[in-house]
Design a protein around this motif. Structure first.
Motif, PDB file in Angstrom:
ATOM      1  N   TYR A  46       0.849  -1.191   0.000  1.00 21.03           N
ATOM      2  CA  TYR A  46       0.000   0.000   0.000  1.00 21.03           C
ATOM      3  C   TYR A  46       0.887   1.243   0.000  1.00 21.03           C
ATOM      4  O   TYR A  46       1.942   1.266   0.643  1.00 21.03           O
ATOM      5  CB  TYR A  46      -0.873   0.055   1.254  1.00 21.03           C
ATOM      6  CG  TYR A  46      -1.977  -0.972   1.351  1.00 21.03           C
ATOM      7  CD1 TYR A  46      -2.316  -1.814   0.295  1.00 21.03           C
ATOM      8  CD2 TYR A  46      -2.700  -1.078   2.521  1.00 21.03           C
ATOM      9  CE1 TYR A  46      -3.346  -2.736   0.408  1.00 21.03           C
ATOM     10  CE2 TYR A  46      -3.733  -2.005   2.652  1.00 21.03           C
ATOM     11  CZ  TYR A  46      -4.047  -2.825   1.591  1.00 21.03           C
ATOM     12  OH  TYR A  46      -5.063  -3.736   1.710  1.00 21.03           O
ATOM     13  N   LEU A  47       0.394   2.288  -0.674  1.00 18.33           N
ATOM     14  CA  LEU A  47       1.045   3.592  -0.653  1.00 18.33           C
ATOM     15  C   LEU A  47       0.394   4.430   0.433  1.00 18.33           C
ATOM     16  O   LEU A  47      -0.833   4.559   0.474  1.00 18.33           O
ATOM     17  CB  LEU A  47       0.892   4.286  -2.013  1.00 18.33           C
ATOM     18  CG  LEU A  47       1.504   5.687  -2.131  1.00 18.33           C
ATOM     19  CD1 LEU A  47       3.027   5.614  -2.090  1.00 18.33           C
ATOM     20  CD2 LEU A  47       1.033   6.367  -3.415  1.00 18.33           C
ATOM     21  N   PHE A  48       1.215   4.985   1.329  1.00 14.77           N
ATOM     22  CA  PHE A  48       0.719   5.791   2.445  1.00 14.77           C
ATOM     23  C   PHE A  48       1.218   7.221   2.344  1.00 14.77           C
ATOM     24  O   PHE A  48       2.359   7.473   1.948  1.00 14.77           O
ATOM     25  CB  PHE A  48       1.190   5.206   3.786  1.00 14.77           C
ATOM     26  CG  PHE A  48       0.523   3.909   4.137  1.00 14.77           C
ATOM     27  CD1 PHE A  48      -0.662   3.897   4.850  1.00 14.77           C
ATOM     28  CD2 PHE A  48       1.088   2.698   3.756  1.00 14.77           C
ATOM     29  CE1 PHE A  48      -1.278   2.688   5.183  1.00 14.77           C
ATOM     30  CE2 PHE A  48       0.487   1.492   4.086  1.00 14.77           C
ATOM     31  CZ  PHE A  48      -0.704   1.489   4.803  1.00 14.77           C
ATOM     32  N   ASN A  49       0.363   8.129   2.749  1.00 16.30           N
ATOM     33  CA  ASN A  49       0.705   9.544   2.761  1.00 16.30           C
ATOM     34  C   ASN A  49       1.727   9.864   3.853  1.00 16.30           C
ATOM     35  O   ASN A  49       2.633  10.657   3.643  1.00 16.30           O
ATOM     36  CB  ASN A  49      -0.561  10.387   2.957  1.00 16.30           C
ATOM     37  CG  ASN A  49      -0.316  11.850   2.755  1.00 16.30           C
ATOM     38  OD1 ASN A  49       0.376  12.250   1.831  1.00 16.30           O
ATOM     39  ND2 ASN A  49      -0.881  12.657   3.632  1.00 16.30           N
ATOM     40  N   GLU A  50       1.551   9.241   5.017  1.00 16.68           N
ATOM     41  CA  GLU A  50       2.453   9.517   6.144  1.00 16.68           C
ATOM     42  C   GLU A  50       2.751   8.230   6.898  1.00 16.68           C
ATOM     43  O   GLU A  50       1.850   7.434   7.168  1.00 16.68           O
ATOM     44  CB  GLU A  50       1.824  10.533   7.094  1.00 16.68           C
ATOM     45  CG  GLU A  50       2.739  10.942   8.226  1.00 16.68           C
ATOM     46  CD  GLU A  50       2.123  12.001   9.130  1.00 16.68           C
ATOM     47  OE1 GLU A  50       2.715  12.242  10.197  1.00 16.68           O
ATOM     48  OE2 GLU A  50       1.077  12.559   8.794  1.00 16.68           O
ATOM     49  N   VAL A  51       4.029   8.030   7.241  1.00 20.24           N
ATOM     50  CA  VAL A  51       4.463   6.879   8.027  1.00 20.24           C
ATOM     51  C   VAL A  51       5.368   7.402   9.135  1.00 20.24           C
ATOM     52  O   VAL A  51       6.187   8.294   8.907  1.00 20.24           O
ATOM     53  CB  VAL A  51       5.205   5.853   7.139  1.00 20.24           C
ATOM     54  CG1 VAL A  51       5.721   4.694   7.959  1.00 20.24           C
ATOM     55  CG2 VAL A  51       4.286   5.344   6.030  1.00 20.24           C
ATOM     56  N   VAL A  52       5.211   6.857  10.344  1.00 18.85           N
ATOM     57  CA  VAL A  52       6.014   7.283  11.492  1.00 18.85           C
ATOM     58  C   VAL A  52       6.845   6.115  12.003  1.00 18.85           C
ATOM     59  O   VAL A  52       6.665   4.972  11.578  1.00 18.85           O
ATOM     60  CB  VAL A  52       5.126   7.842  12.631  1.00 18.85           C
ATOM     61  CG1 VAL A  52       4.369   9.080  12.169  1.00 18.85           C
ATOM     62  CG2 VAL A  52       4.154   6.785  13.142  1.00 18.85           C
ATOM     63  N   ASN A  53       7.737   6.405  12.921  1.00 14.56           N
ATOM     64  CA  ASN A  53       8.571   5.388  13.580  1.00 14.56           C
ATOM     65  C   ASN A  53       9.417   4.595  12.589  1.00 14.56           C
ATOM     66  O   ASN A  53       9.548   3.374  12.701  1.00 14.56           O
ATOM     67  CB  ASN A  53       7.706   4.446  14.432  1.00 14.56           C
ATOM     68  CG  ASN A  53       6.976   5.182  15.534  1.00 14.56           C
ATOM     69  OD1 ASN A  53       7.509   6.127  16.116  1.00 14.56           O
ATOM     70  ND2 ASN A  53       5.753   4.781  15.809  1.00 14.56           N
ATOM     71  N   ILE A  54       9.993   5.312  11.634  1.00 20.19           N
ATOM     72  CA  ILE A  54      10.864   4.681  10.643  1.00 20.19           C
ATOM     73  C   ILE A  54      12.195   5.409  10.578  1.00 20.19           C
ATOM     74  O   ILE A  54      12.308   6.572  10.952  1.00 20.19           O
ATOM     75  CB  ILE A  54      10.233   4.666   9.231  1.00 20.19           C
ATOM     76  CG1 ILE A  54       9.898   6.093   8.778  1.00 20.19           C
ATOM     77  CG2 ILE A  54       9.028   3.750   9.176  1.00 20.19           C
ATOM     78  CD1 ILE A  54       9.586   6.221   7.297  1.00 20.19           C
ATOM     79  N   SER A  55      13.189   4.692  10.096  1.00 20.23           N
ATOM     80  CA  SER A  55      14.464   5.299   9.713  1.00 20.23           C
ATOM     81  C   SER A  55      14.658   4.975   8.238  1.00 20.23           C
ATOM     82  O   SER A  55      14.009   4.087   7.695  1.00 20.23           O
ATOM     83  CB  SER A  55      15.616   4.758  10.560  1.00 20.23           C
ATOM     84  OG  SER A  55      15.747   3.364  10.376  1.00 20.23           O
TER      85      SER A  55
END
Length: 124
Positions: free
Chosen positions: A42-51
């Motif tokens: 899936y394509l997401f607009n915003e993702v958190v907790n990543i490097s």
């Protein structure tokens, strides 16, 4: 290296399959019609907790893109990639967006969640 702060999300969330670190919300889905090497993504607009990893040019199904792999900050697992630059003008909407590979994440409608919901409903 400094301390990593984890963002906790509320609502219908997608999390890392390995450590359950929150990654994004269902409302941030832009498209469910992406493919990765091992299946659907899936394509997401915003993702958190990543490097992020190093930027590299990749020839994908929609043409040449500069991307970076993205990793869960909780366990370091590769969970997908982020578009840095789209070289085709028709693909510019992807820039800054992230793709999460479904086999690497768990979501609000996965079978375990549905089983728990059904058990809760039966206990009422």
């Amino acid at each position: 290296m400094g301390r990593v702060f984890i963002v906790d999300l509320e609502g219908q969330i997608y999390s890392c399959k390995h450590c359950n670190t929150h990654l994004t919300k269902e409302q941030d889905i832009m498209s469910k019609s992406f493919q990765c090497r091992y299946g659907q993504a899936y394509l997401f607009n915003e993702v958190v907790n990543i490097s992020t990893g190093n930027e590299e040019d990749r020839m994908l199904m929609t043409g040449l893109h500069t991307v970076t792999d993205i990793f869960c900050v909780g366990c370091g697992s590769n969970v997908g990639w982020k578009y840095v630059t789209a070289h085709d003008i028709n693909q510019k909407y992807k820039e800054g967006k992230s793709v999460l590979e479904l086999y690497k994440i768990v979501g609000p409608y996965d079978s375990n969640d549905l089983v728990c919901q059904e058990i809760s409903r039966l206990e009422i």
